[in-house]
Scaffold this active site. Structure first.
Site, mmCIF file in Angstrom:
data_model
loop_
_atom_site.group_PDB
_atom_site.id
_atom_site.type_symbol
_atom_site.label_atom_id
_atom_site.label_comp_id
_atom_site.label_asym_id
_atom_site.label_seq_id
_atom_site.Cartn_x
_atom_site.Cartn_y
_atom_site.Cartn_z
ATOM 1 N N TYR A 13 8.451 -11.863 -25.362
ATOM 2 C CA TYR A 13 8.327 -10.420 -25.134
ATOM 3 C C TYR A 13 9.555 -9.846 -24.427
ATOM 4 C CZ TYR A 13 3.261 -11.227 -25.874
ATOM 5 O OH TYR A 13 2.030 -11.587 -26.366
ATOM 6 N N HIS A 66 2.880 -20.632 -27.560
ATOM 7 C CA HIS A 66 2.662 -19.337 -28.190
ATOM 8 C C HIS A 66 2.404 -19.426 -29.691
ATOM 9 C CE1 HIS A 66 3.957 -14.826 -27.759
ATOM 10 N NE2 HIS A 66 2.843 -14.960 -28.443
#
Length: 290
Positions: free
Chosen positions: A42, A104
């Site tokens: 992110y 992730h």
């Protein structure tokens, strides 16, 4: 999950950067959020770390590190170096430990989905995360966007297994059965299931929102977002929701008091928005990864 328990509703920070994410974190914590979810990919961990330091140092918040649950995730680009990536996240977030650290994505970026390297690196990363947990660098570990097959490999081919792990997955009225099936298949392992993308990548707020959602929300005098969050919580998922609007943050958090407003019949009606044979996955799809 240990020690403590993940808050049932957390702030998602995907696509939020710089001052926007800092303000969202400040507003969320002030409103009562205690779970902040981020990820290396992110590119906002450092900004969140700065916001958290401001919060800790502001006596009006009366918040310490121990009051918050911080989640971050290993980037698909860093699958070859999970420990180094974790240490960078800890430094960026200015914290000695994470409450939860997830793999992730079940693959290394920029490799074809069929490459055997993905399985090798998943298992390697899982071993490293377990070692980091033993060191106290992370308190809980888990995976994100893994299929049943990917999870089975961690059960069958590592010494650690997955007991008490967290599984974060896409969950919304158009796609939720895969997450439920994972919960059932690995019931003995007592997984913690966390849903993201509850708004269906904006579909919930658009013109294509199903009439059953609009009509039910109106009948119950709650918002469409509150309705879907309550539905997911009722199913046993913890949830993440993102907003930079302080009123929306407050409204979303209020759903914790609205879960019991939904009857079994309401939940069943929402379940029928999608069909078992034609669910619509709207985010990245791990089913293609070997």
């Amino acid at each position: 999950m240990s020690p403590g328990k993940i808050p049932p509703l957390g702030l998602g920070t995907f696509r939020l950067k710089d001052e926007a994410v800092k303000q969202a974190v400040r507003d969320a914590v002030k409103t009562g959020y205690r779970h902040i979810d981020t990820a290396t990919i992110y590119k906002n961990e450092a900004a969140i770390g700065l916001a958290l330091q401001e919060i800790y140092n502001d006596s009006s918040f009366k918040i310490t590190r121990a009051d918050l649950w911080l989640t971050s995730k290993l980037s698909p680009y860093d699958m070859r170096s999970p420990r180094a990536s974790l240490l960078k996240s800890l430094s960026a977030l200015q914290t000695p430990y994470l409450d939860l650290y997830l793999i992730h994505w079940p693959a290394l970026s920029r490799k074809v989905a069929s490459s055997p390297i993905h399985k090798q690196l998943r298992i390697q990363a899982w071993n490293v995360l377990n070692e980091a947990k033993a060191e106290g660098l992370v308190r809980n570990i888990g995976v994100s966007n893994f299929t049943q097959q990917h999870i089975s490999e961690l059960v069958e081919e590592t010494e650690y297994g997955i007991d008490g792990a967290c599984v974060q997955m896409e969950v919304h009225p158009w796609y939720w059965r895969d997450a439920m099936e994972i919960g059932k298949r690995f019931e003995r392992q007592k997984l913690e299931l966390v849903g993201y993308a509850l708004l269906g990548e904006g579909r919930l707020l658009g013109e294509s929102c199903p009439s059953v959602i609009r009509e039910m929300a109106e009948r119950l005098s709650i918002t469409k977002v509150q309705l879907v969050l309550a539905w997911a919580l009722k199913k046993g998922f913890d949830v993440l929701v993102r907003s930079v609007n302080s009123e929306h943050l407050r409204s979303n958090l209020q759903v914790l008091e609205l879960v019991d407003v939904l009857t079994p019949e309401d939940c069943a009606a929402l379940d029928l928005i999608s069909h078992p044979e034609s669910e619509e996955k709207l985010c990245w799809d791990p089913r293609v990864v070997k």
